[in-house]
Scaffold this active site. Sequence first.
Site, PDB file in Angstrom:
ATOM      1  CG  ASN A 161      -3.495  -1.979   6.900  1.00 24.65           C
ATOM      2  OD1 ASN A 161      -3.653  -1.570   5.767  1.00 24.65           O
ATOM      3  ND2 ASN A 161      -4.613  -2.701   7.535  1.00 24.65           N
ATOM      4  CG  HIS A 188      -5.443  -6.231  -0.222  1.00 24.37           C
ATOM      5  ND1 HIS A 188      -6.845  -6.204   0.445  1.00 24.37           N
ATOM      6  CD2 HIS A 188      -5.733  -7.026  -1.047  1.00 24.37           C
ATOM      7  CE1 HIS A 188      -7.253  -7.283  -0.214  1.00 24.37           C
ATOM      8  NE2 HIS A 188      -6.835  -7.704  -1.131  1.00 24.37           N
ATOM      9  CD  GLU A 226      -8.846  -9.192  -3.437  1.00 25.27           C
ATOM     10  OE1 GLU A 226      -7.830  -9.675  -3.054  1.00 25.27           O
ATOM     11  OE2 GLU A 226      -9.702  -8.961  -2.605  1.00 25.27           O
ATOM     12  CE1 TYR A 257      -9.448  -3.092   0.379  1.00 22.36           C
ATOM     13  CE2 TYR A 257      -8.429  -1.344  -0.471  1.00 22.36           C
ATOM     14  CZ  TYR A 257      -8.320  -2.474   0.234  1.00 22.36           C
ATOM     15  OH  TYR A 257      -7.018  -2.635   0.915  1.00 22.36           O
ATOM     16  CE  LYS A 301      -3.853  -2.151   2.354  1.00 19.32           C
ATOM     17  NZ  LYS A 301      -4.730  -2.076   3.407  1.00 19.32           N
TER      18      LYS A 301
HETATM   19  P1  ADP Z   1      -7.643  -6.591   5.977  1.00 19.85           P
HETATM   20  O1  ADP Z   1      -7.068  -5.886   5.213  1.00 19.85           O
HETATM   21  O2  ADP Z   1      -6.847  -6.984   7.406  1.00 19.85           O
HETATM   22  O3  ADP Z   1      -8.477  -7.885   5.317  1.00 19.85           O
HETATM   23  P2  ADP Z   1     -10.465  -5.466   6.086  1.00 19.85           P
HETATM   24  O4  ADP Z   1     -10.665  -6.494   4.903  1.00 19.85           O
HETATM   25  O5  ADP Z   1     -11.453  -5.806   7.364  1.00 19.85           O
HETATM   26  O6  ADP Z   1      -9.098  -5.972   6.495  1.00 19.85           O
HETATM   27  O7  ADP Z   1     -10.456  -4.184   5.645  1.00 19.85           O
HETATM   28  C1  ADP Z   1      -9.857  -3.582   4.615  1.00 19.85           C
HETATM   29  C2  ADP Z   1      -8.936  -2.610   4.685  1.00 19.85           C
HETATM   30  O8  ADP Z   1      -9.670  -1.365   5.129  1.00 19.85           O
HETATM   31  C3  ADP Z   1      -7.753  -2.636   6.082  1.00 19.85           C
HETATM   32  O9  ADP Z   1      -6.637  -3.389   5.344  1.00 19.85           O
HETATM   33  C4  ADP Z   1      -7.631  -1.206   6.486  1.00 19.85           C
HETATM   34  O10 ADP Z   1      -6.806  -0.634   5.594  1.00 19.85           O
HETATM   35  C5  ADP Z   1      -8.821  -0.425   6.236  1.00 19.85           C
HETATM   36  N1  ADP Z   1      -9.828  -0.371   7.307  1.00 19.85           N
HETATM   37  C6  ADP Z   1     -10.289  -1.561   8.091  1.00 19.85           C
HETATM   38  N2  ADP Z   1     -11.001  -1.089   9.212  1.00 19.85           N
HETATM   39  C7  ADP Z   1     -10.575   0.315   9.092  1.00 19.85           C
HETATM   40  C8  ADP Z   1     -10.901   1.118  10.154  1.00 19.85           C
HETATM   41  N3  ADP Z   1     -11.865   0.616  11.214  1.00 19.85           N
HETATM   42  N4  ADP Z   1     -10.672   2.502  10.058  1.00 19.85           N
HETATM   43  C9  ADP Z   1      -9.867   2.746   8.994  1.00 19.85           C
HETATM   44  N5  ADP Z   1      -9.346   1.832   7.962  1.00 19.85           N
HETATM   45  C10 ADP Z   1      -9.790   0.610   8.117  1.00 19.85           C
END
Ligand code: ADP
Length: 140
Positions: A114, A117, A128, A51, A11
């Site tokens: 974070n 992905h 994807e 997304y 990312k």
């Molecule tokens: P993952 O990437 O671990 O599979 P999710 O599919 O739940 O997690 O969420 C997709 C992405 O959305 C996350 O990696 C993060 O970048 C963002 N995200 C998820 N929850 C939050 C939140 N509460 N606040 C801000 N960004 C979030």
Amino acid sequence: MAIERTLSIIKPDATRRNLTGKINAKFEEAGLRIVAQKRIRLSLEQAGKFYEVHKDRPFYGELCEFMASEPVVVQVLEGEGAIAKNREVMGATNPANAADGTIRKEFALSMGENSVHGSDAPETAAVEIAYFFSGLELVG
Ligand code: ADP
């Protein structure tokens, strides 16, 4: 366990800090092979479509803007149980909860920024991968 392929994205918070090599090293050390990789800049619309599953979540707009803010590296990782293995190497979504040694524990800045992905299931991995790559670009 079967050989799988999964879609990974490094990312913008990580490409900005020049962490592509360090993150790729984590994948390779875990036995995941990078069978396709390219650096691209997503439009807001492309990030939104990727997304779409999160479109009703409160963080959707922020997430799409972040993903379109700077280049990303999209890649296909291959290996035994690659989908679960990649999720393990990535660590929990919230870096505060990520295990030691995981990418998010070491590099993530926040829940949103974070660093990586990874697809969460075989069905989403197939969709994807096809979103970013043609069959000819996957070199196992
Ligand atoms: P993952 O990437 O671990 O599979 P999710 O599919 O739940 O997690 O969420 C997709 C992405 O959305 C996350 O990696 C993060 O970048 C963002 N995200 C998820 N929850 C939050 C939140 N509460 N606040 C801000 N960004 C979030």
